[in-house]
Write an enzyme that holds these catalytic residues in place. Sequence first.
Site, short mmCIF file in Angstrom:
data_model
loop_
_atom_site.label_atom_id
_atom_site.label_comp_id
_atom_site.label_asym_id
_atom_site.label_seq_id
_atom_site.Cartn_x
_atom_site.Cartn_y
_atom_site.Cartn_z
N LYS A 52 5.79 4.67 7.84
CA LYS A 52 4.43 4.47 7.31
C LYS A 52 3.41 4.60 8.43
O LYS A 52 2.37 5.25 8.25
CB LYS A 52 4.34 3.09 6.63
CG LYS A 52 5.09 3.06 5.32
CD LYS A 52 5.37 1.67 4.77
CE LYS A 52 6.31 1.78 3.56
NZ LYS A 52 6.77 0.52 3.03
N GLN A 96 5.98 -5.46 3.17
CA GLN A 96 7.27 -4.80 2.97
C GLN A 96 8.24 -5.75 2.26
O GLN A 96 8.41 -6.89 2.66
CB GLN A 96 7.85 -4.35 4.32
CG GLN A 96 9.14 -3.55 4.22
CD GLN A 96 8.97 -2.21 3.49
OE1 GLN A 96 7.92 -1.58 3.57
NE2 GLN A 96 9.99 -1.79 2.78
N ASP A 119 0.20 -0.92 -2.82
CA ASP A 119 1.52 -0.86 -3.46
C ASP A 119 1.40 -0.90 -4.98
O ASP A 119 2.36 -0.58 -5.69
CB ASP A 119 2.38 -2.05 -3.01
CG ASP A 119 3.46 -1.65 -2.02
OD1 ASP A 119 3.93 -0.50 -2.09
OD2 ASP A 119 3.83 -2.51 -1.20
N1 GUN Z 1 10.63 -1.99 -0.56
C1 GUN Z 1 11.20 -0.96 -1.21
N2 GUN Z 1 10.26 -0.16 -1.76
C2 GUN Z 1 9.08 -0.71 -1.45
C3 GUN Z 1 7.74 -0.32 -1.74
O1 GUN Z 1 7.44 0.67 -2.41
N3 GUN Z 1 6.78 -1.14 -1.23
C4 GUN Z 1 7.07 -2.24 -0.51
N4 GUN Z 1 6.05 -2.98 -0.08
N5 GUN Z 1 8.29 -2.62 -0.23
C5 GUN Z 1 9.29 -1.85 -0.70
#
Ligand code: GUN
Length: 296
Positions: A52, A96, A119
């Site tokens: 990211k 996350q 998200d």
């Molecule tokens: N863990 C697995 N996929 C995701 C996602 O799309 N966003 C976040 N924040 N955590 C994740």
Amino acid sequence: MILIDGKATAATIRAELKEEASALIDKVGRVPGLAVILVGDDPASAVYVRSKGKACDELGFKSVTHKIPARTSMQELEKLVDNLNADDTIDGILVQLPLPAGLDSQKILDRIHPDKDVDGFHPQNMGKLTLGLPGFRPCTPAGVMVLMKRYGLSPNGKKAVMAGRSNIVGKPLAMMLAANDPNANATVTMCHSKTPDLKKECLEADFLFLAIGKPKCITADMVKEGAVVLDIGINRIDSGLVGDADFEGMKHKVSAITPVPGGVGPMTIAMLMVNTLYAYKLRNGLPADLAKYGIA
Ligand code: GUN
């Protein structure tokens, strides 16, 4: 058989976004900013978080990663989210997942300002998705919709089966597929661990979406001839990463399929960049629209 190349598509989208963003940055005089919170030391999460940051660097966005220990209290985590909510240089906040045991994920997600919820997991944004109103859409489902659009694989009027009902993938993707939108309009069946006959359901699918989390659990005998398979499973086995689909077994039976790795996975981060730019536009009073990317 069409092999759906998510890695290349994601790179194209990042290049398009970079160009779109650079014109806006000149106008606004500030770059888009993304804050990522990583709690604990799950190695897979650390890899995602690094990707990211790299995507932000590539697009010229500001990125800040807050790495905090697993034993952090809810109060400390909430304070961090509050500070990022109030930080004018931050457009998007991502926590996350999964969070370490003992931390209440939903309570933290609820705390993120809905206008910074890149998200799309805040109840307000999940509600907007359900109501068909504009708002942030979760990144992985959005990536699946954009891949189908870019490959001219339209689920409009088709039978779609969503295997999996998680808040991150299954539920939002089922809503997006069923949306009243020319890029969606599918007839959607949602399956899960208590579905009595998964094979029977899958065999009816023109479009099959897999988010189960069991390596190669969907075999060739479970898919309809000519189906389109979007494999959202990422399973680590001794030989590397594999999806939920038995790719080798079904590749001659389906009309299109995403590989794992290199299919849906890379699209998630590209969509996070789309959402970060969307947040930046909203926060600067600029026209903002996700439909142009093919996201219902
Ligand atoms: N863990 C697995 N996929 C995701 C996602 O799309 N966003 C976040 N924040 N955590 C994740």
